[in-house]
Design a protein around this motif. Sequence first.
Motif, short mmCIF file in Angstrom:
data_model
loop_
_atom_site.label_atom_id
_atom_site.label_comp_id
_atom_site.label_asym_id
_atom_site.label_seq_id
_atom_site.Cartn_x
_atom_site.Cartn_y
_atom_site.Cartn_z
N UNK A 11 0.80 -1.22 0.00
CA UNK A 11 0.00 0.00 0.00
C UNK A 11 0.83 1.27 0.00
N UNK A 12 2.05 1.20 0.55
CA UNK A 12 2.86 2.42 0.61
C UNK A 12 3.36 2.84 -0.77
N UNK A 13 3.25 1.95 -1.75
CA UNK A 13 3.65 2.28 -3.12
C UNK A 13 2.47 2.66 -3.99
N UNK A 14 1.31 2.79 -3.39
CA UNK A 14 0.10 3.14 -4.12
C UNK A 14 -0.26 4.60 -3.87
N UNK A 15 -0.75 5.25 -4.91
CA UNK A 15 -1.13 6.65 -4.81
C UNK A 15 -2.62 6.76 -5.10
N UNK A 16 -3.39 7.36 -4.20
CA UNK A 16 -4.84 7.50 -4.42
C UNK A 16 -5.14 8.43 -5.60
N UNK A 17 -6.09 8.02 -6.42
CA UNK A 17 -6.46 8.85 -7.57
C UNK A 17 -7.01 10.22 -7.17
N UNK B 282 -9.46 0.02 0.37
CA UNK B 282 -10.43 0.63 1.27
C UNK B 282 -11.37 1.59 0.52
N UNK B 283 -11.90 1.12 -0.59
CA UNK B 283 -12.86 1.86 -1.42
C UNK B 283 -12.26 3.10 -2.08
N UNK B 284 -10.94 3.19 -2.13
CA UNK B 284 -10.27 4.29 -2.81
C UNK B 284 -9.46 3.72 -3.96
N UNK B 285 -9.70 4.22 -5.15
CA UNK B 285 -8.93 3.77 -6.32
C UNK B 285 -7.53 4.37 -6.27
N UNK B 286 -6.53 3.51 -6.52
CA UNK B 286 -5.13 3.92 -6.45
C UNK B 286 -4.38 3.37 -7.66
N UNK B 287 -3.23 3.97 -7.93
CA UNK B 287 -2.32 3.43 -8.94
C UNK B 287 -0.95 3.27 -8.29
N UNK B 288 -0.14 2.42 -8.88
CA UNK B 288 1.20 2.20 -8.35
C UNK B 288 2.08 3.39 -8.71
N UNK B 289 2.97 3.75 -7.80
CA UNK B 289 3.82 4.93 -8.00
C UNK B 289 4.73 4.81 -9.22
N UNK B 290 5.03 3.59 -9.64
CA UNK B 290 5.88 3.39 -10.82
C UNK B 290 5.21 3.86 -12.11
N UNK B 291 3.91 4.05 -12.07
CA UNK B 291 3.15 4.45 -13.27
C UNK B 291 2.94 5.96 -13.37
N UNK B 292 3.49 6.72 -12.43
CA UNK B 292 3.29 8.18 -12.42
C UNK B 292 3.83 8.82 -13.70
#
Length: 98
Positions: free
Chosen positions: A3-9, A38-48
Motif C-alpha cells: 500500500x505504501x507504493x500506491x497513490x490514491x487517484x 479501502x474503497x479508494x482507487x489507487x495506482x502504483x507509484x511506478x506508473x506516475x
Amino acid sequence: MQNKHLIPLPSLCNHYKIEMSFFNGLKDYGLIEVVSVEKTNCIHQDKIADIEKMIRLHQELHLNYEGIDTVFNLLEKIDYLKAELTSAQNKLQRYTND
C-alpha cells in the motif's frame, strides 16, 4: 503490491487539477491499472511517469483515449526497435572486431 507504493487517484486529481472522469476513462480503456484499497482507487507509484505523459497528451494535444493508446503503442514499438538495433549493432561489432 504494498500500500505504501500506491497513490490514491483523488490525490492525483488535486495535484494535476484534472477530473476523476479522466482517470476513469483511462481505466475503462485499459490504459492504466487501478487497485482499490479501502474503497479508494489507487495506482502504483511506478506508473506516475506514464500518467503524466497521458495528462500532457490529453491537455496539450487534445488527444482522446484512443489517441493516447496509439501514442503509447508507438512509443512501445520505438523502444522495442531501439533494443533490436542495439542488439544487432553489438552482434555486428563482435564480428568486425575479430
